[in-house]
Design a protein around this motif. Structure first.
Motif, PDB file in Angstrom:
ATOM      1  N   HIS A 123      -5.752   6.342   0.791  1.00  0.00           N
ATOM      2  CA  HIS A 123      -6.223   4.779   1.284  1.00  0.00           C
ATOM      3  C   HIS A 123      -5.523   4.626   2.712  1.00  0.00           C
ATOM      4  O   HIS A 123      -6.352   4.127   3.333  1.00  0.00           O
ATOM      5  N   GLU A 176      -2.789   9.265  -3.900  1.00  0.00           N
ATOM      6  CA  GLU A 176      -3.685   7.917  -3.837  1.00  0.00           C
ATOM      7  C   GLU A 176      -3.152   6.963  -2.483  1.00  0.00           C
ATOM      8  O   GLU A 176      -4.266   6.392  -1.859  1.00  0.00           O
ATOM      9  N   ARG A 177      -2.092   6.653  -2.394  1.00  0.00           N
ATOM     10  CA  ARG A 177      -1.729   5.920  -1.314  1.00  0.00           C
ATOM     11  C   ARG A 177      -2.087   6.693  -0.085  1.00  0.00           C
ATOM     12  O   ARG A 177      -2.514   6.032   1.018  1.00  0.00           O
ATOM     13  N   LEU A 226       0.864  -1.125  -0.002  1.00  0.00           N
ATOM     14  CA  LEU A 226       0.092  -0.084   0.042  1.00  0.00           C
ATOM     15  C   LEU A 226       0.854   1.366   0.064  1.00  0.00           C
ATOM     16  O   LEU A 226       0.508   2.154  -0.848  1.00  0.00           O
TER      17      LEU A 226
END
Length: 798
Positions: free
Chosen positions: A674, A670-671, A353
């Motif tokens: 998340h 994006e990481r 991730l």
């Protein structure tokens, strides 16, 4: 005594299974999540800390902000050497971007097989004074002092040769050969340096203009960095650039988290992400601790008689406190053990991730910190419940009077309010993060990313020609290739070159304007939106850049922003007009105007662009843009690689879809989204546990009230709503606390983006309703159970 405490604690756990399991689950989940994010934050803060004299090393950057551009971490090496004239500067080191400038060949052959040297840089010989690098074979200093010498990393050597002992071997390239004189160990992950191959740096001491180096200075202890920056600026920039450009010195230890230029050797992290991770780690531990306090105090009534009996038998308050503290520490240590197991199970997925290779070393300061924190959580979280329970009066308890003051209830409500505020803020932050990411992914770039296959770093000499070259024709003939275009700039990276225009009315621009060299039909190649004029076409061969009497004449297609800067609101009016750069003697005749194009990443992009036909200023490489049929991408890649190897001696070319390249620059955000989303869900889950603990206490405390209301005819739903009301009031207070703080934090984060979303009222409203709904459902499930009990069972002793 300790053994007796342990036996008593185990008996208490057995008798109160639900309370014990909820505490263990809450603490273990909270600790596991905290360990993961703390491990990530620790890794991010460790970058380059192992380098020699790391705290005194600074990288030189140039600030072009006043000229309309950003801060670029590239400098001229000889200007850097001149910096050593300052007494504060002890030594200068440089790495040159030879892969980008093509001053050294990156495509080589060994045993007639072609390879590309990945991440090739030219280094000065004093590299070991600045970088902690382990030499496995040969002599690295000798290699960087000897022309045509090469040093390779362990992974590169194994990829090409399949063995480590290759000192003395040669690799052939288009202009000669390299002799391998050293092999070094792969650089660790936690460094911003990203080279895998090093070549001897051939430097002309008279060159004070070419900026293609990462220049590092080691300064003396106590150096005034701001004063040194001023001195270097005055020394470097004179004439027209005086007061327009500035030297900046960036600390080596800060580069990973602060350097945002597209010219970085490796993509870095961000301070915001580290701050978020540290904050989440602390908050998750706090929430888990608050749950422990809430649920322990909520269960106090069930242990009141135990305390009364033990006091009646002579137990002191200190002994009772020690007993209950030992129970909380035991729960905390057990939770820590389970948390470590969870971390080991989750770590591979978490590494994927966050795109890191994290590992938890238990025999380290970090492992010791986990044990200390776990015990501290057990002690601190257990202190209040221990003193609260041990303070019960034996006489009042054994006589059936369990009424307590309002302090315990106030503490539990305050903790729950704080937890709910955090949950609301995290939900709002998560949704806003996702909105911002979606906004960036769907920005109108001005060019098409679909069906565009880009071959990067192709030598200009092989494709950037007025008449179609052999490579160009071969690529055009591939089945599935609909069009071939050439530009000299990576659209998702940054502009390489600029000019300082004088507009058609004679007015000079106050800043620099980025330029992109291109081949014919650039509008068709990139899918640009034509507003006025025409595309570059072979029918107008005179548009191709040519030099006559010291002046370069070239056709230009400009963006709408450039036309407006030149003073034109009607785009058609500038067609046929000439924009000049008097410093470089370039005359640019405008043949077309297109909608704005965003070149660069989300944090640093330019839209005032001029496309110049056949004009590639100092750029040794180009980008080949293939418009393709998506069904043929795999075969097109294979055939394109074969063509480049056969006709251009380019091996292992970098071929990517333009859409993938743009998506890659958003990976960091994006990481982040998340990570925040996952830990927001955990925070909400832990808040639900806390609500459950407080609700169970309230339901037990108000059992007689509920029974009386049922006898008087109240319905179950009305009783449920009465009990839930006090918790919804707490949620209301949480909303009042969370809204202003969250709005300020998110506004600060969004300010880092040129293009950003607005904070929407419905996001705030939805977060509040979600937390309120979860709270109501949690409380209602317990209240409904209490309201369903037979009044006679509760009131039979009254």
């Amino acid at each position: 005594m300790i053994f007796n405490y342990l036996i008593t604690a185990l008996r208490a756990f057995k008798q109160q299974k639900q309370h014990f399991l909820l505490n263990v689950i809450g603490l273990s989940v909270g600790l596991a999540a905290a360990i993961l994010v703390a491990l990530f934050a620790k890794n991010e803060l460790s970058y380059d800390a192992h380098q020699p004299h790391a705290e005194r090393i600074y990288r030189v950057a140039q600030d072009y902000s006043k000229l309309g551009l950003g801060v670029i971490p590239i400098f001229n090496y000889n200007q850097g050497v001149r910096a050593a004239e300052q007494s504060q500067v002890e030594e200068v080191f440089a790495l040159k971007m030879v892969e980008f400038t093509r001053e050294a060949e990156v495509d080589v052959k060994y045993n007639n097989q072609g390879f590309k040297l990945n991440n090739l840089y030219a280094s000065t010989a004093n590299i070991e004074n600045f970088i902690d690098i382990k030499t496995l074979a040969g002599d690295l200093k000798e290699a960087m002092n000897t022309p045509e010498s090469l040093a390779l990393s362990e992974s590169e050597v194994l990829r090409i040769f399949g063995r480590i002992n290759v000192v003395g071997e040669t690799l052939n390239h288009a202009k000669g050969k390299y002799t391998i004189r050293a092999v070094f160990a792969d650089l660790p992950e936690n460094t911003h340096f990203g080279f895998k191959a090093l070549v001897y740096a051939d430097n002309d001491p008279k060159d004070l203009m070419m900026t293609a180096h990462y220049v590092y200075l080691r300064v003396g202890a106590g150096t005034d960095i701001k004063a040194l920056e001023k001195q270097l600026t005055e020394q470097t920039y004179t004439g027209e650039f005086k007061g327009q450009m500035f030297v900046e010195l960036h600390a080596l230890l800060d580069l990973h988290l602060t350097a945002k230029s597209p010219f970085e050797m490796k993509s870095g992290g961000t301070k915001q992400v580290v701050s978020i991770c540290i904050g989440l780690s602390v908050l998750l531990i706090l929430i888990a601790s608050f749950n422990f306090i809430n649920m322990t105090v909520a269960q106090s009534a069930k242990r009141a008689k135990e305390v009364g009996v033990r006091k009646a038998l002579g137990a002191s308050k200190g002994q009772l406190v020690a007993q209950f503290l030992s129970e909380s520490v035991l729960v905390s240590v057990l939770s820590m053990t389970i948390a470590c197991v969870l971390v080991e199970l989750i770590l591979p997925s978490f590494n994927n991730l966050v795109d890191r290779d994290l590992a938890l070393n238990y025999v380290s300061s970090f492992g010791g910190a986990i044990v200390i924190i776990a015990i501290s959580v057990g002690v601190l979280a257990g202190l209040y419940p221990a003193f609260f329970i041990s303070s019960f009066s034996a006489k009042r308890v054994l006589s059936g009077d369990l009424q307590r003051g309002s302090t315990a209830i106030w503490v539990r409500k305050s903790l729950l309010t704080f937890q709910a505020s955090l949950s609301i803020g995290l939900i709002i932050g998560s949704v806003t993060l996702l909105q911002q990411l979606s906004h960036l992914q769907n920005l109108p770039l001005g060019y098409q990313t679909n069906q565009r296959l880009v071959i990067s770093d192709v030598p200009v000499r092989d494709v950037f020609t007025q008449q179609p070259s052999a490579v160009f024709n071969q690529l055009s003939a591939i089945n599935g290739v609909q069009h071939v275009g050439i530009i000299d700039t990576q659209l998702t990276r940054s502009i390489n070159n600029t000019l300082k225009p004088t507009w058609p009315n004679g007015e000079k621009s106050s800043g620099l304007t980025p330029i992109i060299g291109s081949s014919y039909e650039v509008i068709k190649s990139l899918g640009l939106e034509l507003l006025a004029g025409r595309d570059f076409s072979a029918q107008y061969a005179s548009d191709w850049a040519s030099r006559t009497n010291g002046v370069t004449y070239v056709g230009a297609i400009i963006t709408e922003t450039v036309a407006k800067q030149a003073g034109y609101t009607n785009m058609a009016d500038i067609i046929g007009k000439t924009i000049k750069d008097t410093g470089r003697n370039v005359d640019m005749r405008v043949v077309g105007v297109v909608a704005d194009v965003k070149v660069g990443n989300a944090d640093n992009s330019n839209s005032n662009i001029m496309f110049l036909l056949g004009f590639s200023y100092f750029n040794p490489t180009s980008e080949v843009v293939l418009t393709v049929n998506p069904q043929n991408i795999f075969t097109i890649r294979q055939q394109a690689a074969e063509i480049l190897a056969q006709h251009a001696n380019v091996f292992e070319p970098n071929i990517n879809l333009l859409s993938d390249s743009y998506a890659a620059i958003l990976k960091g955000d994006e990481r982040t989204s998340h990570v925040v989303l996952i830990f927001t869900c955990l925070a909400v889950f832990l808040t639900c546990l806390g609500t459950f603990g407080l609700a169970s206490s309230a339901a037990a405390r108000r059992q007689k009230e509920v029974a009386v209301r049922k006898v008087l005819g109240a319905s179950r739903i009305s009783i449920v709503n009465i009990l839930a009301k006090e918790f919804l009031v707490l949620v209301g207070v949480s909303i009042a606390i969370a809204y202003p703080v969250t709005y300020w934090v998110i506004a600060e984060w969004l300010a880092n983006f040129n293009d950003r979303v607005e904070q929407l009222w419905w996001v705030y409203m939805s977060a509040a309703l979600l937390v309120a709904g979860i709270t109501w459902l949690t409380v209602s499930s317990l209240a409904f159970k209490a309201a369903s009990a037979r009044p006679s069972l509760i009131l039979r002793y009254e």
